[in-house]
Write an enzyme that holds these catalytic residues in place. Structure first.
Site, PDB file in Angstrom:
ATOM      1  N   TYR A   1       0.825  -1.214   0.000  1.00  0.00           N
ATOM      2  CA  TYR A   1       0.000   0.000   0.000  1.00  0.00           C
ATOM      3  C   TYR A   1       0.861   1.267   0.000  1.00  0.00           C
ATOM      4  O   TYR A   1       0.435   2.325   0.449  1.00  0.00           O
ATOM      5  CB  TYR A   1      -1.021   0.000   1.152  1.00  0.00           C
ATOM      6  CG  TYR A   1      -2.162  -0.950   0.875  1.00  0.00           C
ATOM      7  CD1 TYR A   1      -1.956  -2.322   0.974  1.00  0.00           C
ATOM      8  CD2 TYR A   1      -3.412  -0.488   0.464  1.00  0.00           C
ATOM      9  CE1 TYR A   1      -2.973  -3.213   0.674  1.00  0.00           C
ATOM     10  CE2 TYR A   1      -4.424  -1.378   0.163  1.00  0.00           C
ATOM     11  CZ  TYR A   1      -4.199  -2.727   0.269  1.00  0.00           C
ATOM     12  OH  TYR A   1      -5.207  -3.609  -0.036  1.00  0.00           O
TER      13      TYR A   1
ATOM     14  N   VAL B   1     -11.265  -7.173  -1.855  1.00  0.00           N
ATOM     15  CA  VAL B   1     -12.332  -6.747  -0.948  1.00  0.00           C
ATOM     16  C   VAL B   1     -11.849  -7.004   0.479  1.00  0.00           C
ATOM     17  O   VAL B   1     -11.471  -8.124   0.810  1.00  0.00           O
ATOM     18  CB  VAL B   1     -13.624  -7.537  -1.224  1.00  0.00           C
ATOM     19  CG1 VAL B   1     -14.713  -7.124  -0.245  1.00  0.00           C
ATOM     20  CG2 VAL B   1     -14.068  -7.324  -2.660  1.00  0.00           C
ATOM     21  N   HIS B   2     -11.885  -5.969   1.312  1.00  0.00           N
ATOM     22  CA  HIS B   2     -11.286  -6.081   2.650  1.00  0.00           C
ATOM     23  C   HIS B   2     -12.256  -6.712   3.641  1.00  0.00           C
ATOM     24  O   HIS B   2     -12.704  -6.097   4.608  1.00  0.00           O
ATOM     25  CB  HIS B   2     -10.805  -4.713   3.127  1.00  0.00           C
ATOM     26  CG  HIS B   2      -9.811  -4.098   2.188  1.00  0.00           C
ATOM     27  ND1 HIS B   2      -9.493  -2.774   2.162  1.00  0.00           N
ATOM     28  CD2 HIS B   2      -9.054  -4.673   1.213  1.00  0.00           C
ATOM     29  CE1 HIS B   2      -8.595  -2.547   1.220  1.00  0.00           C
ATOM     30  NE2 HIS B   2      -8.325  -3.681   0.625  1.00  0.00           N
TER      31      HIS B   2
ATOM     32  N   HIS C   1     -16.151  -2.974  -4.400  1.00  0.00           N
ATOM     33  CA  HIS C   1     -15.691  -3.639  -5.637  1.00  0.00           C
ATOM     34  C   HIS C   1     -16.734  -4.585  -6.230  1.00  0.00           C
ATOM     35  O   HIS C   1     -16.391  -5.560  -6.894  1.00  0.00           O
ATOM     36  CB  HIS C   1     -14.374  -4.384  -5.385  1.00  0.00           C
ATOM     37  CG  HIS C   1     -13.310  -3.516  -4.792  1.00  0.00           C
ATOM     38  ND1 HIS C   1     -12.852  -2.385  -5.410  1.00  0.00           N
ATOM     39  CD2 HIS C   1     -12.631  -3.595  -3.619  1.00  0.00           C
ATOM     40  CE1 HIS C   1     -11.930  -1.809  -4.654  1.00  0.00           C
ATOM     41  NE2 HIS C   1     -11.789  -2.518  -3.572  1.00  0.00           N
TER      42      HIS C   1
END
Ligand SMILES: *[C@@H]1O[C@H](CO)[C@@H](O)[C@H](O)[C@H]1NC(C)=O
Ligand SMILES: *[C@@H]1O[C@H](CO)[C@@H](O)[C@H](O)[C@H]1NC(C)=O
Ligand SMILES: *[C@@H]1O[C@H](CO)[C@@H](O)[C@H](O)[C@H]1NC(C)=O
Ligand SMILES: [Fe+2]
Length: 482
Positions: free
Chosen positions: A200, A358-359, A330
């Site tokens: 990230y 997707v978190h 998403h």
């Protein structure tokens, strides 16, 4: 006459109801949306001066050490590391006993700039011709600043080889990331299947982008130096940042993380496959072209024909963007890849597809939507015994936080979903059985939350099961008679 017609229609109704009942049992309509939501720590990156990022002292000391499989079948390893003071050497000393490094291999150095950031000297060294199922010790650097590590090679390719994979995605470098990593390291996992979005670093600007790649490399070293991580690329690896003149996709990622793509006849490090123990693992790139006739499409078409389920019964696919996802985050982004590849996954009976992005965590039933037809209007996923299980583990714990909003109601195809952090493990027992776990990070503890036995898609067919029985009977009888 009327009576007969009524009887008939009753019978038909009965047949119809039992069909509906049966198919709902098959799809297991009652999917679970877990209400557990807890993020222990705020979604902020660990500060730069934290000890998890500390580089060991010493002139030209090797750091950010990571390894990955170096060939098609698991007899080679690529060792990578960074040095800051001198461009060389890129040498690895290694051997099968501690403190005795009989063998050496020479790798190569690469470096890059990103805006005004200048990378350290990045070394990649292939060591090959290794023995299966063997512990190797290796040493990087020299003198006072040398460092020693070890890894274990996998068993030889064999349909009944046991093996323990971990699956991690969207990790980042927050306190939640650390919790995920530490929980994984407590598991017996031997190799990580990483489904994309590593550092990230692209959430930062200017020279901090490169800096946060360095801290991430240091952060994961505690695991990546000792066992291979199999890399898939995510959107955070693209780093298309024209405002600072950086427009070459995957620049940092490709300099730092290598893959054995040539060994699987791929033309790009972004998509490739490896075989390890009893598994054939295919890595796809959600962010490289994949439509009909593109290199990735042509490669996958060929690679699927090379899969030999008699040797590697387990067929696993990794990609970043999930094909089935009922989270608001998403939603339907995987639809384009589904339209292109899903029918192949069904035809070749893929066992499981792991994705991230997707978190949150989600697992599907075996379903397919290959009948989708924009003319006739067929548009619903249906239960399909030949379909893979789709599992999303984008819940490593990065800076962006959790994807907490699932779509309501839960679609029929979704078996279990929960918005919290964690990782998965897949323990292959033999050619027919594997044990799967999703482990949530729960108040600092690792909690096995979603688990099941995964039955192999190829060896599950009746004919093969009968063949297997006969084979085992014969070998048992053989043992008795000799
Ligand atoms: C890479 O390292 C070499 C050797 O120190 C140096 O000459 C070169 O400028 C570096 N290149 C980049 C792109 O940083
Ligand atoms: C889609 O549906 C149309 C109309 O029913 C049919 O003619 C066509 O063959 C279908 N296409 C596929 C690929 O199944
Ligand atoms: C595979 O492992 C499972 C679970 O350990 C066991 O029940 C099964 O009998 C094994 N199958 C074969 C063919 O060895
Ligand atoms: Fe992502």
């Amino acid at each position: 006459m009327l009576e007969v017609a009524r009887m008939l229609s009753l019978l038909l109704q009965l047949a119809f109801t039992s069909f509906v009942l049966l198919s709902s049992v098959n799809t297991g309509n009652a999917g679970i949306t877990s209400t557990f939501i807890r993020s222990e720590w705020p979604s902020t990156d660990i500060p730069l001066d934290n000890e998890v990022f500390a580089v060991p002292k010493g002139h030209n000391v090797p750091h950010q050490v990571h390894i990955t499989q170096g060939d098609y079948d698991g007899k080679a390893v690529i060792i990578s590391w960074v040095t800051d003071d001198e461009p060389g050497p890129s040498k690895v000393q290694y051997g099968t006993s501690k403190n005795r490094y009989d063998l050496t291999a020479e790798g190569s150095m690469t470096n890059y700039t990103f805006y005004k950031y200048k990378s350290g000297y990045i070394h990649h060294c292939l060591i090959d011709g290794l023995k299966y199922d063997t512990k190797y010790y290796y040493k990087l650097g020299s003198g006072d600043s040398s460092r020693e590590f070890w890894f274990q090679t996998p068993p030889k390719i064999d349909p009944d080889a046991t093996y323990h994979f971990g699956i991690i995605g969207d990790l980042g470098q927050t306190y939640n990331s650390l919790s995920t990593l530490e929980h994984y390291m407590q598991s017996p996992g031997q190799t990580v299947l990483f489904v994309g979005d590593l550092s990230y670093a692209d959430r930062y600007q200017y020279t901090d982008v490169g800096l946060r790649w360095d801290t991430w490399g240091q952060f994961v070293e505690r695991s990546t130096a000792y066992q291979p991580w199999i890399w898939a690329a995510g959107n955070h690896e693209i780093e298309y940042m024209p405002y600072m003149g950086e427009v070459i996709p995957f620049k940092s990622y490709l300099h730092r993380y290598t893959t054995p793509y040539l060994a699987s006849k791929s033309s790009s490090p972004l998509w490739y496959s490896i075989r390890r123990a009893s598994a054939h693992i295919i890595v796809l790139s959600s962010y490289s072209s994949f439509v009909t006739y593109t290199p990735q499409w042509m490669w996958l078409k060929e690679e699927l024909t090379r899969v030999d389920r008699e040797k590697t019964p387990w067929l696993i696919v990794l990609m970043h963007v999930p094909i089935y996802n009922s989270n608001e985050a998403h939603y339907m982004e995987g639809e384009s890849m589904r339209a292109v590849f899903e029918s192949w996954f069904i035809h070749y009976k893929v066992d499981v597809v792991f994705a991230g992005h997707v978190h949150a965590y989600e697992r599907s039933y075996r379903i397919s939507n290959i009948n989708y037809n924009i003319t006739s209007g067929d548009r619903y996923p249906v239960p399909d015994k030949s379909a893979p299980v789709y599992i999303t583990v984008g819940d490593g714990g990065n800076q962006e936080g959790l994807a907490e909003r699932f779509r309501d109601p839960q679609p029929d195809y979704s078996a279990f979903r929960e918005a919290s952090y964690g990782h998965s493990t897949l323990e292959i027992k033999n050619r027919t059985h594997a044990v799967y776990h999703w482990n949530r990070n729960d108040d600092g503890k690792k909690v096995a939350t979603d688990s099941f036995i995964l039955h192999n898609q190829y060896w599950a067919s009746n004919i093969r099961r009968r063949k297997l029985k006969k084979h085992y009977l014969r070998s048992v009888v053989g043992q008795v008679s000799t």
